[in-house]
Motif scaffolding. Structure first.
Motif, PDB file in Angstrom:
ATOM      1  N   GLY A 107       0.775  -1.234   0.000  1.00 20.29           N
ATOM      2  CA  GLY A 107       0.000   0.000   0.000  1.00 20.29           C
ATOM      3  C   GLY A 107       0.803   1.277   0.000  1.00 20.29           C
ATOM      4  O   GLY A 107       0.215   2.372   0.052  1.00 20.29           O
ATOM      5  N   ILE A 108       2.125   1.214  -0.074  1.00 19.40           N
ATOM      6  CA  ILE A 108       2.947   2.423   0.023  1.00 19.40           C
ATOM      7  C   ILE A 108       3.175   3.017  -1.372  1.00 19.40           C
ATOM      8  O   ILE A 108       3.774   2.377  -2.240  1.00 19.40           O
ATOM      9  N   PRO A 109       2.728   4.250  -1.595  1.00 18.77           N
ATOM     10  CA  PRO A 109       3.039   4.917  -2.862  1.00 18.77           C
ATOM     11  C   PRO A 109       4.527   5.248  -2.935  1.00 18.77           C
ATOM     12  O   PRO A 109       5.108   5.739  -1.961  1.00 18.77           O
ATOM     13  N   VAL A 110       5.147   4.972  -4.057  1.00 17.35           N
ATOM     14  CA  VAL A 110       6.570   5.259  -4.252  1.00 17.35           C
ATOM     15  C   VAL A 110       6.728   6.059  -5.540  1.00 17.35           C
ATOM     16  O   VAL A 110       6.293   5.621  -6.610  1.00 17.35           O
ATOM     17  N   SER A 111       7.343   7.221  -5.433  1.00 17.03           N
ATOM     18  CA  SER A 111       7.599   8.051  -6.601  1.00 17.03           C
ATOM     19  C   SER A 111       8.927   7.657  -7.227  1.00 17.03           C
ATOM     20  O   SER A 111       9.820   7.130  -6.552  1.00 17.03           O
ATOM     21  N   LEU A 112       9.069   7.923  -8.508  1.00 10.60           N
ATOM     22  CA  LEU A 112      10.220   7.458  -9.273  1.00 10.60           C
ATOM     23  C   LEU A 112      10.815   8.587 -10.091  1.00 10.60           C
ATOM     24  O   LEU A 112      10.089   9.357 -10.729  1.00 10.60           O
ATOM     25  N   LYS A 113      12.123   8.678 -10.092  1.00  5.42           N
ATOM     26  CA  LYS A 113      12.796   9.585 -11.018  1.00  5.42           C
ATOM     27  C   LYS A 113      12.362   9.243 -12.443  1.00  5.42           C
ATOM     28  O   LYS A 113      12.139   8.070 -12.768  1.00  5.42           O
ATOM     29  N   ASP A 114      12.255  10.244 -13.282  1.00  2.00           N
ATOM     30  CA  ASP A 114      11.728  10.038 -14.628  1.00  2.00           C
ATOM     31  C   ASP A 114      12.488   8.977 -15.420  1.00  2.00           C
ATOM     32  O   ASP A 114      11.944   8.371 -16.340  1.00  2.00           O
ATOM     33  N   LEU A 196       9.075  15.130  -2.136  1.00  6.80           N
ATOM     34  CA  LEU A 196       9.158  14.577  -0.783  1.00  6.80           C
ATOM     35  C   LEU A 196       9.235  15.679   0.260  1.00  6.80           C
ATOM     36  O   LEU A 196       8.621  15.573   1.336  1.00  6.80           O
ATOM     37  N   ALA A 197       9.983  16.737  -0.013  1.00  8.18           N
ATOM     38  CA  ALA A 197      10.074  17.837   0.943  1.00  8.18           C
ATOM     39  C   ALA A 197       8.719  18.503   1.148  1.00  8.18           C
ATOM     40  O   ALA A 197       8.351  18.871   2.272  1.00  8.18           O
ATOM     41  N   PHE A 198       7.953  18.637   0.077  1.00  7.65           N
ATOM     42  CA  PHE A 198       6.620  19.239   0.166  1.00  7.65           C
ATOM     43  C   PHE A 198       5.653  18.350   0.931  1.00  7.65           C
ATOM     44  O   PHE A 198       4.706  18.835   1.556  1.00  7.65           O
ATOM     45  N   GLY A 199       5.886  17.034   0.905  1.00 10.56           N
ATOM     46  CA  GLY A 199       4.998  16.094   1.575  1.00 10.56           C
ATOM     47  C   GLY A 199       4.124  15.302   0.640  1.00 10.56           C
ATOM     48  O   GLY A 199       3.212  14.591   1.077  1.00 10.56           O
ATOM     49  N   GLY A 200       4.407  15.375  -0.679  1.00  9.75           N
ATOM     50  CA  GLY A 200       3.610  14.646  -1.663  1.00  9.75           C
ATOM     51  C   GLY A 200       3.990  13.188  -1.794  1.00  9.75           C
ATOM     52  O   GLY A 200       3.511  12.495  -2.694  1.00  9.75           O
ATOM     53  N   GLY A 201       4.840  12.712  -0.917  1.00 10.71           N
ATOM     54  CA  GLY A 201       5.242  11.313  -0.865  1.00 10.71           C
ATOM     55  C   GLY A 201       6.139  11.117   0.333  1.00 10.71           C
ATOM     56  O   GLY A 201       6.613  12.084   0.943  1.00 10.71           O
ATOM     57  N   ARG A 202       6.355   9.861   0.671  1.00 10.84           N
ATOM     58  CA  ARG A 202       7.276   9.550   1.765  1.00 10.84           C
ATOM     59  C   ARG A 202       8.529   8.855   1.264  1.00 10.84           C
ATOM     60  O   ARG A 202       9.569   8.888   1.904  1.00 10.84           O
ATOM     61  N   ILE A 203       8.424   8.213   0.088  1.00 13.75           N
ATOM     62  CA  ILE A 203       9.530   7.407  -0.427  1.00 13.75           C
ATOM     63  C   ILE A 203       9.695   7.674  -1.924  1.00 13.75           C
ATOM     64  O   ILE A 203       8.708   7.746  -2.664  1.00 13.75           O
ATOM     65  N   GLY A 204      10.938   7.775  -2.370  1.00 15.82           N
ATOM     66  CA  GLY A 204      11.219   7.909  -3.787  1.00 15.82           C
ATOM     67  C   GLY A 204      12.500   7.193  -4.156  1.00 15.82           C
ATOM     68  O   GLY A 204      13.281   6.793  -3.286  1.00 15.82           O
ATOM     69  N   ILE A 205      12.716   7.040  -5.440  1.00 18.84           N
ATOM     70  CA  ILE A 205      13.928   6.384  -5.950  1.00 18.84           C
ATOM     71  C   ILE A 205      14.583   7.296  -6.972  1.00 18.84           C
ATOM     72  O   ILE A 205      13.931   7.793  -7.897  1.00 18.84           O
ATOM     73  N   GLY A 206      15.889   7.525  -6.787  1.00 20.50           N
ATOM     74  CA  GLY A 206      16.649   8.343  -7.716  1.00 20.50           C
ATOM     75  C   GLY A 206      17.926   7.649  -8.133  1.00 20.50           C
ATOM     76  O   GLY A 206      18.132   6.465  -7.836  1.00 20.50           O
ATOM     77  N   SER A 207      18.786   8.383  -8.819  1.00 20.23           N
ATOM     78  CA  SER A 207      20.085   7.842  -9.219  1.00 20.23           C
ATOM     79  C   SER A 207      21.162   8.857  -8.888  1.00 20.23           C
ATOM     80  O   SER A 207      20.886  10.047  -8.714  1.00 20.23           O
ATOM     81  N   MET A 254      15.383   7.642  -1.478  1.00 17.12           N
ATOM     82  CA  MET A 254      15.232   8.954  -0.849  1.00 17.12           C
ATOM     83  C   MET A 254      13.951   8.915  -0.025  1.00 17.12           C
ATOM     84  O   MET A 254      13.033   8.167  -0.346  1.00 17.12           O
ATOM     85  N   ALA A 255      13.897   9.716   1.047  1.00 21.67           N
ATOM     86  CA  ALA A 255      12.727   9.641   1.918  1.00 21.67           C
ATOM     87  C   ALA A 255      12.506  10.953   2.659  1.00 21.67           C
ATOM     88  O   ALA A 255      13.426  11.761   2.818  1.00 21.67           O
ATOM     89  N   ARG A 256      11.295  11.107   3.123  1.00 20.92           N
ATOM     90  CA  ARG A 256      10.950  12.307   3.911  1.00 20.92           C
ATOM     91  C   ARG A 256      11.438  12.186   5.350  1.00 20.92           C
ATOM     92  O   ARG A 256      11.725  13.202   5.997  1.00 20.92           O
ATOM     93  N   THR A 257      11.555  10.950   5.860  1.00 23.25           N
ATOM     94  CA  THR A 257      12.058  10.750   7.214  1.00 23.25           C
ATOM     95  C   THR A 257      13.110   9.652   7.209  1.00 23.25           C
ATOM     96  O   THR A 257      13.137   8.790   6.323  1.00 23.25           O
ATOM     97  N   LEU A 258      13.955   9.661   8.229  1.00 22.10           N
ATOM     98  CA  LEU A 258      15.001   8.652   8.326  1.00 22.10           C
ATOM     99  C   LEU A 258      14.416   7.276   8.607  1.00 22.10           C
ATOM    100  O   LEU A 258      14.885   6.265   8.069  1.00 22.10           O
TER     101      LEU A 258
END
Length: 566
Positions: A107-114, A196-207, A254-258
């Motif tokens: 159930g966790i939304p995860v955002s992704l680098k383009d 993530l800083a804005f709060g539109g997600g808690r978890i993301g993936i980058g490179s 990447m994440a909004r919290t540790l």
């Protein structure tokens, strides 16, 4: 279509993608555009581990969490232009039919680098030539996410070329910092950090190839982990420099919290990603590393005050000293260190990364396509005929007496295979020298450094600051595990340049960085520290970051996240 006629194709592609994104947002179900409810606020307040438990217990449905974060993501985009592909309608279907609702990320939304491939969507990487070519199937990390129960829901903005601490391109436009719209959110994973800083997600993936998950975390005030190569999947992506292995790029979280960063990292490794991707080492999550960190009473901590190229600006030096002082006050041994020359690493890494003469990332441009100013600078110097470049080198070295800038220019040309191998040999010798220094001389548990010489750069600032990346680039060359821990914010009173500061005495790289340092204009921007371990120490570094943050909290200095706007 051949140049210059491809200009019209470029403009049509950019217009089409922006209209497509606008239409997708406008046609979302009404709840994505409605005010946040009390139920939304409760979901937003919970760490992902608790949300997963709620899904497992059927207290929440995955689509409930998706819709809440989708609402905030749309708001984040309206403020920062952080999104590229908006996949919310498809994500609702995935949430109902495709994901593993019993998985560790249920159930966790995860955002992704383009640059991450999602079936049915383009992977433009900011180039118009890559649009209109949706991928047939999900990339490796997306398959892992869905089988772990996570829901990919948006893709995020980045810079054309992927070689910038800004995030702008013609296809998607300019991404801005949620703390101050005049500044960059970082790059190349800047859309993620803004979201993530804005709060539109808690978890993301980058490179990250030179700091691309670390500079954005520092600029925008979030957490990130630069994994060593082989710890995180890398297949099923697109890039601006396919085949470049002189300084390998790594995908990382990447994440909004540790707490979320740690839980997410542990969950992905628990999925045995080496069974999906041949590039991943078969290393299970090592709880003993976390336990060792948590039980150790006294750390030996190295503080890298400067890379010898660009001294950290007052705001960044203050953040580093705050952490050093807090650690020392709790009885840890904190020492200033002078490792093997970071400048040498900057020279080697920059030569290896661009050994093709900047040809590969330039090959995807169409006529008239906007170029990142920093990448354009690199290409400009690369194209100067070598006899003229040598004269310029002599002038910089002996007339301006700038050894630092001259040293970066000296071999700035396309490399033959013979030359490339020699630079690889230099890289390996340098890595061996660092390893020997760490193990036999410094004998450190971990290091702390500035993540960058300055806080966020203003838009177009990378034209001047392109070479000021040594604090992150160093550890790409070494392939060390690094974490970014936000610590404080720029203070217009505390962080002014001292009266003794003399801009004219700086080397060329430092001038490019300090040209844009203004504590008054930067007031309120986030400032972080970088926590550094050796290779493949992801568990250890996350645990160390937790210990540091707990100490900062005890001393009243824990970072305050940007509040989610109701």
């Amino acid at each position: 279509m051949l140049p210059p006629f491809d200009y019209f194709e470029h403009r049509r592609a950019c217009l089409r993608k922006q209209q497509e994104r606008s239409s997708r947002i406008a046609n979302l179900p009404t709840y994505y555009h409605s005010p946040l409810t009390s139920e939304d606020s409760e979901i937003l307040s919970k760490p992902i581990e608790e949300l997963v438990q709620d899904v497992h217990k059927h207290i929440l449905q995955p689509v409930d969490i998706l819709r809440t974060y989708g609402k905030v993501a749309i708001r984040a985009h309206a403020k920062t232009n952080c999104l590229t592909e908006v996949m919310l309608p498809e994500a609702e279907t995935w949430a109902e039919n495709e994901i593993n609702k019993k998985g560790p990320l249920a159930g966790i939304p995860v955002s992704l680098k383009d640059s991450v491939a999602v079936g049915g969507f383009d992977v433009s990487v900011g180039y118009s030539c890559n649009t209109g070519k949706p991928y047939a199937k999900d990339g490796t990390i997306v398959r892992i996410l869905k089988e772990a129960g996570a829901i990919p829901y948006v893709k995020t903005n980045l810079p054309i070329t992927l070689l910038s601490f800004e995030s702008t391109n013609d296809v998607w436009g300019r991404c801005t910092n949620p703390h101050n719209s005049k500044y960059s959110p970082g790059g190349s994973t800047g859309g993620e950090s803004a979201l993530l800083a804005f709060g539109g997600g808690r978890i993301g993936i980058g490179s990250d190839v030179a700091g691309s998950v670390r500079a954005p975390a520092h600029f925008s005030g979030i957490y990130s982990l630069r994994c060593s190569t082989g710890r995180w999947p890398k297949m099923g992506m697109n890039t601006s420099m396919p085949g470049q292995e002189g300084i390998p790029s790594v995908f990382s979280p990447m994440a909004r919290t540790l707490a979320d960063l740690t839980y997410f990292s542990r969950s992905i490794i628990s999925m045995k990603p080496w069974t999906y991707d041949h590039t991943v080492h078969p290393i299970a999550w090592r709880e003993e590393q976390e336990k060792d960190v948590n039980e150790k009473q006294r750390f030996r901590v190295g503080v890298l005050r400067t890379d010898g190229v660009v001294d950290p600006a007052p705001a960044c030096a203050r953040a580093l000293e705050n952490v050093a002082t807090a650690l020392r006050s709790e009885g840890h041994e904190v020492i200033d260190v002078e490792p093997p020359s970071p400048y040498e690493a900057l020279v080697i890494a920059s030569q290896l990364l661009n050994s093709d003469g900047c040809k590969t990332f330039r090959s995807f441009f169409r006529t008239g396509e906007w170029d990142d100013p920093g990448a354009a600078q690199m290409n400009f110097y690369m194209k100067i005929p070598r006899p003229l470049k040598y004269l310029y080198y002599l002038w910089v070295r002996y007339v301006r007496q700038d050894e630092v800038w001259a040293g970066l220019l000296a071999n700035w040309h396309e490399k033959s295979a013979y030359e490339q191998w020699k630079w690889v040999a230099k890289r390996e010798a340098y890595k061996a020298k660092w390893h020997d220094w760490w193990e036999n001389e410094a004998k450190l548990d971990f290091m702390i450094t500035p993540p960058n010489a300055t806080p966020a750069v203003p838009h177009e600032g990378m034209k001047d600051a392109v070479s000021s990346c040594g604090y992150t680039f160093l550890f790409n060359l070494l392939d060390y595990t690094c974490g970014i821990l936000p610590v404080t914010h720029v203070d217009s009173t505390l962080d002014q340049l001292p009266p003794s500061f003399r801009f004219q005495d700086l080397n060329g790289v430092a001038k490019g960085a300090y040209k844009h340092y203004d504590a008054t204009e930067m007031h309120g921007l986030p400032v972080a520290v970088q926590v550094v371990g050796q290779r493949l120490q992801e568990e250890k570094i996350l645990a160390v970051m937790d210990r540091i943050e707990a100490i900062l909290d005890m001393h009243g200095g824990k970072y305050q996240l940007l509040e989610i706007q109701q």
